[in-house]
Design a protein around this motif. Structure first.
Motif, mmCIF file in Angstrom:
data_model
loop_
_atom_site.group_PDB
_atom_site.id
_atom_site.type_symbol
_atom_site.label_atom_id
_atom_site.label_comp_id
_atom_site.label_asym_id
_atom_site.label_seq_id
_atom_site.Cartn_x
_atom_site.Cartn_y
_atom_site.Cartn_z
ATOM 1 N N UNK A 53 31.160 19.249 12.495
ATOM 2 C CA UNK A 53 30.920 19.920 13.771
ATOM 3 C C UNK A 53 32.278 20.230 14.388
ATOM 4 N N UNK A 54 32.467 21.486 14.764
ATOM 5 C CA UNK A 54 33.647 21.811 15.563
ATOM 6 C C UNK A 54 33.301 21.348 16.964
ATOM 7 N N UNK A 55 33.946 20.281 17.372
ATOM 8 C CA UNK A 55 33.539 19.537 18.557
ATOM 9 C C UNK A 55 34.226 19.994 19.845
ATOM 10 N N UNK A 56 35.512 20.294 19.778
ATOM 11 C CA UNK A 56 36.242 20.614 20.998
ATOM 12 C C UNK A 56 37.413 21.529 20.683
ATOM 13 N N UNK A 57 37.814 22.265 21.702
ATOM 14 C CA UNK A 57 38.926 23.195 21.567
ATOM 15 C C UNK A 57 39.583 23.380 22.926
ATOM 16 N N UNK A 58 40.873 23.641 22.913
ATOM 17 C CA UNK A 58 41.577 23.933 24.167
ATOM 18 C C UNK A 58 41.388 25.396 24.560
ATOM 19 N N UNK A 76 26.404 12.558 23.488
ATOM 20 C CA UNK A 76 26.173 11.144 23.146
ATOM 21 C C UNK A 76 25.665 11.014 21.711
ATOM 22 N N UNK A 77 24.714 11.873 21.327
ATOM 23 C CA UNK A 77 24.202 11.847 19.956
ATOM 24 C C UNK A 77 25.321 12.136 18.953
ATOM 25 N N UNK A 78 26.109 13.155 19.231
ATOM 26 C CA UNK A 78 27.197 13.533 18.317
ATOM 27 C C UNK A 78 28.180 12.382 18.159
ATOM 28 N N UNK A 79 28.602 11.778 19.255
ATOM 29 C CA UNK A 79 29.590 10.702 19.176
ATOM 30 C C UNK A 79 29.047 9.456 18.482
ATOM 31 N N UNK A 80 27.742 9.248 18.531
ATOM 32 C CA UNK A 80 27.144 8.104 17.832
ATOM 33 C C UNK A 80 27.041 8.357 16.327
ATOM 34 N N UNK A 81 26.938 9.602 15.923
ATOM 35 C CA UNK A 81 26.654 9.928 14.531
ATOM 36 C C UNK A 81 27.777 10.636 13.780
ATOM 37 N N UNK A 82 28.828 10.998 14.499
ATOM 38 C CA UNK A 82 29.961 11.704 13.894
ATOM 39 C C UNK A 82 31.252 11.008 14.270
ATOM 40 N N UNK A 83 32.263 11.183 13.433
ATOM 41 C CA UNK A 83 33.570 10.589 13.677
ATOM 42 C C UNK A 83 34.648 11.654 13.531
ATOM 43 N N UNK A 89 44.580 23.511 14.372
ATOM 44 C CA UNK A 89 44.962 24.488 15.397
ATOM 45 C C UNK A 89 44.283 24.218 16.736
ATOM 46 N N UNK A 90 44.272 22.981 17.148
ATOM 47 C CA UNK A 90 43.685 22.527 18.420
ATOM 48 C C UNK A 90 42.162 22.564 18.441
ATOM 49 N N UNK A 91 41.526 22.668 17.289
ATOM 50 C CA UNK A 91 40.070 22.515 17.183
ATOM 51 C C UNK A 91 39.802 21.139 16.595
ATOM 52 N N UNK A 92 39.081 20.297 17.347
ATOM 53 C CA UNK A 92 38.750 18.962 16.852
ATOM 54 C C UNK A 92 37.492 19.051 15.995
ATOM 55 N N UNK A 93 37.618 18.597 14.765
ATOM 56 C CA UNK A 93 36.516 18.628 13.806
ATOM 57 C C UNK A 93 36.002 17.200 13.622
ATOM 58 N N UNK A 94 34.694 17.035 13.742
ATOM 59 C CA UNK A 94 34.061 15.745 13.492
ATOM 60 C C UNK A 94 33.279 15.819 12.183
ATOM 61 N N UNK A 95 33.157 14.667 11.535
ATOM 62 C CA UNK A 95 32.430 14.556 10.263
ATOM 63 C C UNK A 95 31.311 13.545 10.440
ATOM 64 N N UNK A 96 30.190 13.801 9.804
ATOM 65 C CA UNK A 96 29.052 12.892 9.904
ATOM 66 C C UNK A 96 29.437 11.527 9.338
ATOM 67 N N UNK A 97 28.996 10.468 10.010
ATOM 68 C CA UNK A 97 29.274 9.119 9.534
ATOM 69 C C UNK A 97 28.405 8.820 8.325
ATOM 70 N N UNK A 98 28.941 8.006 7.444
ATOM 71 C CA UNK A 98 28.176 7.620 6.241
ATOM 72 C C UNK A 98 27.132 6.583 6.554
#
Length: 98
Positions: A53-58, A76-83, A89-98
């Motif tokens: 998930x592309x989670x955040x960007x400036x 809240x769901x994303x932060x519980x299930x992704x890391x 380039x200032x885009x924060x990418x999260x990956x699903x937790x195993x």
């Protein structure tokens, strides 16, 4: 190699640039601000299970309110299930937790 791409930022051009469909119908995440739509968004994420998930960007903000504040239930769901995976380039990418 993924079939879809999930964007949680305000930057809608990303889908076009990556040339992949959204994993959910929530292409413009900010439109899911009512609580019942956030529940639907979460259900869609559970069903499609995007690996990243592309989670955040400036960059580009609709009205200066971050998506994490606007969609608190989805966030809240994303932060519980992704890391955190990486910052590109200032885009924060999260990956699903195993």
């Amino acid at each position: 190699e993924d079939n879809c791409f999930q964007n949680f930022t305000d930057d809608l051009i990303l889908l076009y640039l990556i040339n992949k469909p959204s994993c959910t119908k929530f292409v413009a995440s900010w439109l899911a601000s009512p609580s019942y739509l956030q529940d639907e968004y979460i259900f869609s994420l559970k069903k499609s299970k995007p690996r990243y998930i592309v989670y955040d960007s400036i960059y580009f903000k609709v009205d200066g309110v971050s998506m994490s504040k606007r969609l608190e239930k989805v966030n809240e769901y994303i932060l519980e299930n992704y890391e955190f995976y990486q910052d590109i380039n200032s885009y924060k990418i999260l990956r699903i937790k195993n």
